[in-house]
Design a protein around this motif. Structure first.
Motif, PDB file in Angstrom:
ATOM      1  N   ALA A 276       0.840  -1.180   0.025  1.00  6.81           N
ATOM      2  CA  ALA A 276       0.069   0.149  -0.176  1.00  6.81           C
ATOM      3  C   ALA A 276       0.857   1.258  -0.184  1.00  6.81           C
ATOM      4  CB  ALA A 276      -0.881  -0.076   1.182  1.00  6.81           C
ATOM      5  N   PHE A 277       0.819   2.305  -0.749  1.00 10.63           N
ATOM      6  CA  PHE A 277       1.376   3.240  -0.995  1.00 10.63           C
ATOM      7  C   PHE A 277       0.453   4.572  -0.767  1.00 10.63           C
ATOM      8  CE2 PHE A 277       3.529   6.786  -3.209  1.00 10.63           C
ATOM      9  CZ  PHE A 277       4.791   6.782  -2.752  1.00 10.63           C
ATOM     10  N   ASP A 278       0.993   5.436   0.190  1.00  7.35           N
ATOM     11  CA  ASP A 278       0.260   6.879   0.113  1.00  7.35           C
ATOM     12  C   ASP A 278       1.222   7.918  -0.309  1.00  7.35           C
ATOM     13  OD1 ASP A 278      -0.322   9.635   1.231  1.00  7.35           O
ATOM     14  OD2 ASP A 278      -2.329   8.481   1.366  1.00  7.35           O
ATOM     15  N   PRO A 279       1.059   8.772  -1.372  1.00  5.13           N
ATOM     16  CA  PRO A 279       2.238   9.607  -1.570  1.00  5.13           C
ATOM     17  C   PRO A 279       2.510  10.406  -0.768  1.00  5.13           C
ATOM     18  CG  PRO A 279       0.288  10.138  -2.782  1.00  5.13           C
ATOM     19  CD  PRO A 279      -0.100   8.879  -2.255  1.00  5.13           C
ATOM     20  N   PHE A 280       1.903  10.809   0.263  1.00  8.94           N
ATOM     21  CA  PHE A 280       2.221  11.856   1.324  1.00  8.94           C
ATOM     22  C   PHE A 280       2.652  11.454   2.674  1.00  8.94           C
ATOM     23  CE2 PHE A 280      -1.404  13.500  -1.540  1.00  8.94           C
ATOM     24  CZ  PHE A 280      -0.647  14.587  -2.053  1.00  8.94           C
ATOM     25  N   THR A 281       2.431  10.080   2.952  1.00  5.19           N
ATOM     26  CA  THR A 281       2.722   9.391   4.349  1.00  5.19           C
ATOM     27  C   THR A 281       3.479   8.063   4.076  1.00  5.19           C
ATOM     28  OG1 THR A 281       0.739   8.279   4.368  1.00  5.19           O
ATOM     29  CG2 THR A 281       0.710  10.511   4.973  1.00  5.19           C
ATOM     30  N   THR A 282       3.469   7.480   3.154  1.00  4.41           N
ATOM     31  CA  THR A 282       4.338   6.230   3.128  1.00  4.41           C
ATOM     32  C   THR A 282       5.777   6.584   3.190  1.00  4.41           C
ATOM     33  OG1 THR A 282       2.641   5.221   1.933  1.00  4.41           O
ATOM     34  CG2 THR A 282       4.807   4.100   2.011  1.00  4.41           C
ATOM     35  N   PRO A 283       6.466   5.855   4.450  1.00  8.09           N
ATOM     36  CA  PRO A 283       8.065   6.153   4.555  1.00  8.09           C
ATOM     37  C   PRO A 283       8.552   5.016   3.781  1.00  8.09           C
ATOM     38  CG  PRO A 283       6.895   5.237   6.518  1.00  8.09           C
ATOM     39  CD  PRO A 283       5.907   5.161   5.666  1.00  8.09           C
ATOM     40  N   TRP A 284      10.183   5.447   3.514  1.00  6.83           N
ATOM     41  CA  TRP A 284      11.040   3.993   2.852  1.00  6.83           C
ATOM     42  C   TRP A 284      12.070   4.258   3.672  1.00  6.83           C
ATOM     43  CZ3 TRP A 284      10.503   5.553  -3.159  1.00  6.83           C
ATOM     44  CH2 TRP A 284       9.641   5.110  -3.704  1.00  6.83           C
ATOM     45  N   ASP A 285      12.682   2.980   3.728  1.00  4.61           N
ATOM     46  CA  ASP A 285      14.009   2.947   4.251  1.00  4.61           C
ATOM     47  C   ASP A 285      15.017   3.418   3.384  1.00  4.61           C
ATOM     48  OD1 ASP A 285      14.682   0.494   2.996  1.00  4.61           O
ATOM     49  OD2 ASP A 285      13.797  -0.555   4.501  1.00  4.61           O
ATOM     50  N   ALA A 286      16.375   3.501   4.004  1.00  2.00           N
ATOM     51  CA  ALA A 286      17.378   3.900   3.203  1.00  2.00           C
ATOM     52  C   ALA A 286      17.530   3.218   1.796  1.00  2.00           C
ATOM     53  CB  ALA A 286      18.715   4.142   3.668  1.00  2.00           C
ATOM     54  N   ILE A 287      17.460   1.606   1.932  1.00  2.00           N
ATOM     55  CA  ILE A 287      17.700   0.821   1.008  1.00  2.00           C
ATOM     56  C   ILE A 287      16.504   1.157  -0.183  1.00  2.00           C
ATOM     57  CG2 ILE A 287      17.518  -1.457  -0.007  1.00  2.00           C
ATOM     58  CD1 ILE A 287      20.374  -1.216   1.363  1.00  2.00           C
ATOM     59  N   GLN A 288      15.273   1.350   0.283  1.00  2.00           N
ATOM     60  CA  GLN A 288      14.254   1.404  -0.700  1.00  2.00           C
ATOM     61  C   GLN A 288      14.399   2.695  -1.427  1.00  2.00           C
ATOM     62  OE1 GLN A 288      11.311   1.044   2.228  1.00  2.00           O
ATOM     63  NE2 GLN A 288      10.848  -0.944   1.766  1.00  2.00           N
ATOM     64  N   VAL A 289      14.837   3.835  -0.821  1.00  2.00           N
ATOM     65  CA  VAL A 289      15.093   5.341  -1.506  1.00  2.00           C
ATOM     66  C   VAL A 289      16.333   5.240  -2.309  1.00  2.00           C
ATOM     67  CG1 VAL A 289      15.871   7.610  -0.940  1.00  2.00           C
ATOM     68  CG2 VAL A 289      14.137   6.536   0.318  1.00  2.00           C
ATOM     69  N   ALA A 290      17.327   4.195  -2.193  1.00  2.00           N
ATOM     70  CA  ALA A 290      18.262   4.082  -2.966  1.00  2.00           C
ATOM     71  C   ALA A 290      17.910   3.334  -4.449  1.00  2.00           C
ATOM     72  CB  ALA A 290      19.478   3.260  -2.299  1.00  2.00           C
ATOM     73  N   TYR A 291      17.165   2.373  -4.091  1.00  2.00           N
ATOM     74  CA  TYR A 291      16.728   1.380  -5.180  1.00  2.00           C
ATOM     75  C   TYR A 291      16.010   2.111  -6.280  1.00  2.00           C
ATOM     76  CZ  TYR A 291      14.453  -2.103  -8.106  1.00  2.00           C
ATOM     77  OH  TYR A 291      14.019  -2.814  -9.045  1.00  2.00           O
TER      78      TYR A 291
END
Length: 245
Positions: free
Chosen positions: A102-117
């Motif tokens: 589930a993804f909300d463009p304003f509230t869903t956080p990602w960890d560092a690996i996900q952001v890097a990918y």
């Protein structure tokens, strides 16, 4: 090879010349509110990006800290965070599978690996297009043209295989009369498949190859009309150094 694709390749520096390229080094910033909504505001300010032009290997530094670098490799997919002396401090295989369903463009956080990918897969494809379109398994075909702001842009429908990490498999690329990229449409799998209209501006030539130096990412409606009043992601390229054998 598709005739439009042939003209696009020639306009960007030529396929034979690209075959001699061994390394790309770019100075770029990825901005916009998208990153803050993931919990990483400013994470991609003034990045040195190093990419292999022929296989999906790309690094960003400094990533999260001055001494750290993110590394994406594909086949198999792997993201690692490394130190300046080469030590791996964190890694994840199959990073795409780790994203929340589930993804909300304003509230869903990602960890560092996900952001890097997410950033690494995207930017590798941005830097290597249109030449990546001739890699094994990629299919590029001209489709009906598009009219926008009084201009007619020719379009390539491009299908990417699973061996290339990308936003999603099927994308559309728009080219002006000079065969330069003006827009690309895609729907990122890991962000809920929103309809993205990604515009490219201010093309410059670096070491014989043409790259857009300013990109703005918008959403578009069911008719393909972009909402240019809000750009969740911005991409600004200061330079690219192209090394050849």
């Amino acid at each position: 090879m598709d005739r439009l694709l042939t003209s696009v390749l020639d306009a960007h520096g030529g396929l034979q010349n690209w075959a001699k390229v061994t390394k790309l080094t770019a100075d770029m910033t990825l901005g916009g509110p998208f990153w803050g909504a993931r919990g990483w505001q400013g994470i991609f300010d003034r990045q040195t990006v190093i990419a292999d032009p022929h296989r999906e290997h790309i690094t960003f530094s400094p990533f999260t800290a001055e001494r750290y670098t993110s590394v994406l490799d594909v086949a198999p997919e792997r993201v690692a965070l490394t130190t300046s002396d080469g030590r791996t401090i964190q890694e994840r295989l199959n990073p795409r599978e780790s994203f929340p369903t589930a993804f909300d463009p304003f509230t869903t956080p990602w960890d560092a690996i996900q952001v890097a990918y997410f950033a690494s897969a995207a930017v590798w494809n941005y830097l290597t297009a249109p030449f990546v379109f001739v890699q094994s398994g990629v299919i590029a075909t001209e489709i009906d043209p598009w009219t926008e702001d009084g201009q007619i842009w020719r379009r390539l429908a491009v299908s990417f295989p699973t061996s290339i990490a990308n936003h999603n498999a099927d994308q559309t690329f728009y080219y002006d009369q000079s065969y330069l990229l003006r827009r690309m449409d895609y729907s990122p799998d890991v962000t809920g498949k929103p309809p993205v209209a990604h515009y490219a501006f201010d093309h410059k030539t670096f070491d014989g190859f043409v790259f857009p130096t300013r990109r703005r990412v918008f959403l578009h409606d069911a008719d393909g009309i972009a909402d240019k009043g809000f750009a969740p992601i911005t991409i600004d390229l200061a330079y690219v150094k192209v090394e050849r054998r």
